[in-house]
Design a protein around this motif. Structure first.
Motif, PDB file in Angstrom:
ATOM      1  N   ARG A   1      41.582  47.498  38.029  1.00 52.46           N
ATOM      2  CA  ARG A   1      41.723  46.073  37.711  1.00 52.46           C
ATOM      3  C   ARG A   1      41.055  45.766  36.382  1.00 52.46           C
ATOM      4  NH1 ARG A   1      38.591  43.428  42.054  1.00 52.46           N
ATOM      5  NH2 ARG A   1      38.567  41.766  40.514  1.00 52.46           N
ATOM      6  N   ASP A   2      41.652  44.860  35.605  1.00 57.81           N
ATOM      7  CA  ASP A   2      41.019  44.403  34.365  1.00 57.81           C
ATOM      8  C   ASP A   2      39.677  43.757  34.691  1.00 57.81           C
ATOM      9  OD1 ASP A   2      43.353  45.215  33.156  1.00 57.81           O
ATOM     10  OD2 ASP A   2      44.048  43.197  32.656  1.00 57.81           O
ATOM     11  N   ALA A   3      38.700  43.958  33.810  1.00 60.06           N
ATOM     12  CA  ALA A   3      37.359  43.396  34.002  1.00 60.06           C
ATOM     13  C   ALA A   3      37.201  42.124  33.187  1.00 60.06           C
ATOM     14  CB  ALA A   3      36.305  44.409  33.581  1.00 60.06           C
ATOM     15  N   LYS A   4      36.660  41.095  33.824  1.00 55.20           N
ATOM     16  CA  LYS A   4      36.246  39.876  33.133  1.00 55.20           C
ATOM     17  C   LYS A   4      34.742  39.989  32.951  1.00 55.20           C
ATOM     18  CE  LYS A   4      39.906  37.201  35.237  1.00 55.20           C
ATOM     19  NZ  LYS A   4      40.214  36.266  36.315  1.00 55.20           N
ATOM     20  N   VAL A   5      34.308  40.042  31.691  1.00 57.21           N
ATOM     21  CA  VAL A   5      32.913  40.323  31.360  1.00 57.21           C
ATOM     22  C   VAL A   5      32.281  39.110  30.689  1.00 57.21           C
ATOM     23  CG1 VAL A   5      31.396  41.840  30.012  1.00 57.21           C
ATOM     24  CG2 VAL A   5      33.435  42.780  31.127  1.00 57.21           C
ATOM     25  N   GLU A   6      31.022  38.847  31.040  1.00 54.89           N
ATOM     26  CA  GLU A   6      30.239  37.809  30.390  1.00 54.89           C
ATOM     27  C   GLU A   6      28.928  38.409  29.909  1.00 54.89           C
ATOM     28  OE1 GLU A   6      29.684  34.571  33.113  1.00 54.89           O
ATOM     29  OE2 GLU A   6      31.691  33.784  32.723  1.00 54.89           O
ATOM     30  N   ILE A   7      28.513  38.009  28.701  1.00 48.68           N
ATOM     31  CA  ILE A   7      27.240  38.450  28.136  1.00 48.68           C
ATOM     32  C   ILE A   7      26.369  37.222  27.899  1.00 48.68           C
ATOM     33  CG2 ILE A   7      26.089  39.600  26.213  1.00 48.68           C
ATOM     34  CD1 ILE A   7      28.693  41.174  25.744  1.00 48.68           C
ATOM     35  N   MET A   8      25.160  37.243  28.444  1.00 43.40           N
ATOM     36  CA  MET A   8      24.147  36.222  28.167  1.00 43.40           C
ATOM     37  C   MET A   8      23.098  36.861  27.264  1.00 43.40           C
ATOM     38  SD  MET A   8      24.892  33.332  29.632  1.00 43.40           S
ATOM     39  CE  MET A   8      23.342  32.489  29.414  1.00 43.40           C
ATOM     40  N   VAL A   9      22.681  36.127  26.238  1.00 37.87           N
ATOM     41  CA  VAL A   9      21.692  36.637  25.284  1.00 37.87           C
ATOM     42  C   VAL A   9      20.412  35.819  25.432  1.00 37.87           C
ATOM     43  CG1 VAL A   9      21.173  37.012  22.851  1.00 37.87           C
ATOM     44  CG2 VAL A   9      23.477  37.459  23.711  1.00 37.87           C
ATOM     45  N   TYR A  10      19.281  36.521  25.515  1.00 43.24           N
ATOM     46  CA  TYR A  10      17.973  35.910  25.712  1.00 43.24           C
ATOM     47  C   TYR A  10      17.086  36.182  24.507  1.00 43.24           C
ATOM     48  CZ  TYR A  10      19.541  35.498  30.508  1.00 43.24           C
ATOM     49  OH  TYR A  10      20.267  35.188  31.629  1.00 43.24           O
TER      50      TYR A  10
ATOM     51  N   LEU B   1      34.619  38.083  27.479  1.00 39.83           N
ATOM     52  CA  LEU B   1      35.578  39.058  26.965  1.00 39.83           C
ATOM     53  C   LEU B   1      36.167  39.830  28.126  1.00 39.83           C
ATOM     54  CD1 LEU B   1      33.787  42.143  26.485  1.00 39.83           C
ATOM     55  CD2 LEU B   1      32.532  40.281  25.443  1.00 39.83           C
ATOM     56  N   GLY B   2      37.179  40.604  27.835  1.00 40.99           N
ATOM     57  CA  GLY B   2      37.828  41.401  28.858  1.00 40.99           C
ATOM     58  C   GLY B   2      37.874  42.867  28.486  1.00 40.99           C
ATOM     59  N   VAL B   3      37.956  43.694  29.517  1.00 39.77           N
ATOM     60  CA  VAL B   3      38.145  45.129  29.329  1.00 39.77           C
ATOM     61  C   VAL B   3      39.298  45.541  30.242  1.00 39.77           C
ATOM     62  CG1 VAL B   3      37.108  47.423  29.391  1.00 39.77           C
ATOM     63  CG2 VAL B   3      35.665  45.424  28.916  1.00 39.77           C
ATOM     64  N   PRO B   4      40.412  45.978  29.671  1.00 36.65           N
ATOM     65  CA  PRO B   4      41.552  46.362  30.507  1.00 36.65           C
ATOM     66  C   PRO B   4      41.202  47.503  31.469  1.00 36.65           C
ATOM     67  CG  PRO B   4      42.205  46.198  28.200  1.00 36.65           C
ATOM     68  CD  PRO B   4      40.705  46.109  28.245  1.00 36.65           C
ATOM     69  N   ALA B   5      41.925  47.584  32.562  1.00 39.66           N
ATOM     70  CA  ALA B   5      41.747  48.671  33.527  1.00 39.66           C
ATOM     71  C   ALA B   5      41.937  50.024  32.839  1.00 39.66           C
ATOM     72  CB  ALA B   5      42.749  48.518  34.669  1.00 39.66           C
ATOM     73  N   ARG B   6      41.094  50.973  33.231  1.00 39.50           N
ATOM     74  CA  ARG B   6      41.150  52.356  32.721  1.00 39.50           C
ATOM     75  C   ARG B   6      41.032  52.443  31.196  1.00 39.50           C
ATOM     76  NH1 ARG B   6      45.277  51.666  35.172  1.00 39.50           N
ATOM     77  NH2 ARG B   6      46.172  52.069  36.827  1.00 39.50           N
TER      78      ARG B   6
END
Length: 124
Positions: free
Chosen positions: A41-50, A62-67
């Motif tokens: 499955r495609d990944a839905k990614v979130e980045i929080m910066v501290y 951002l997204g990362v396609p499957a495989r």
């Protein structure tokens, strides 16, 4: 296939030097994450910066396609705001499916360039 990775990762030691000694953009100092999505499955990614001296910023989505893999330079994160150079930061990366995260720093602030890579800390 069994899922590979985790859904939350931490990178506690980010810092993008202001100075660059080589030609840009290929020799620009950067902090980068490589995201591996080995799942179906495609990944839905979130980045929080501290930061040390102010509240967190994000999420950067951002997204990362499957495989597939995707390389993201923290320098290129601009929405909701660009990261300041020469400032210490940390990142927390969350995904809706398991992924693997590798962190790389490319420091070209001196003529003797340095590259360091490490696995991010898997949180869950």
């Amino acid at each position: 296939m069994r899922p590979i990775g985790r859904t939350v990762w931490a990178i506690p030691g980010g810092h993008i030097p202001l100075r660059t000694t080589g030609p840009e953009p290929e020799e620009t100092s950067s902090d980068t994450v490589c995201l591996l999505n080995a799942g179906d499955r495609d990944a839905k990614v979130e980045i929080m910066v501290y930061y040390e001296d102010r509240g967190p910023v994000g999420p950067y989505r951002l997204g990362v396609p499957a495989r597939r893999t995707r390389h993201i330079r923290f320098n290129d994160l601009i929405d909701p705001e660009p990261l300041p150079l020469d400032t210490d930061f940390a990142g927390v990366i969350s995904s809706d499916v398991p992924i693997v995260v590798v962190f790389t720093r490319k420091d070209t602030s001196r003529a003797e360039n340095a590259i360091a890579t490490t696995l991010a800390f898997p949180v869950d």
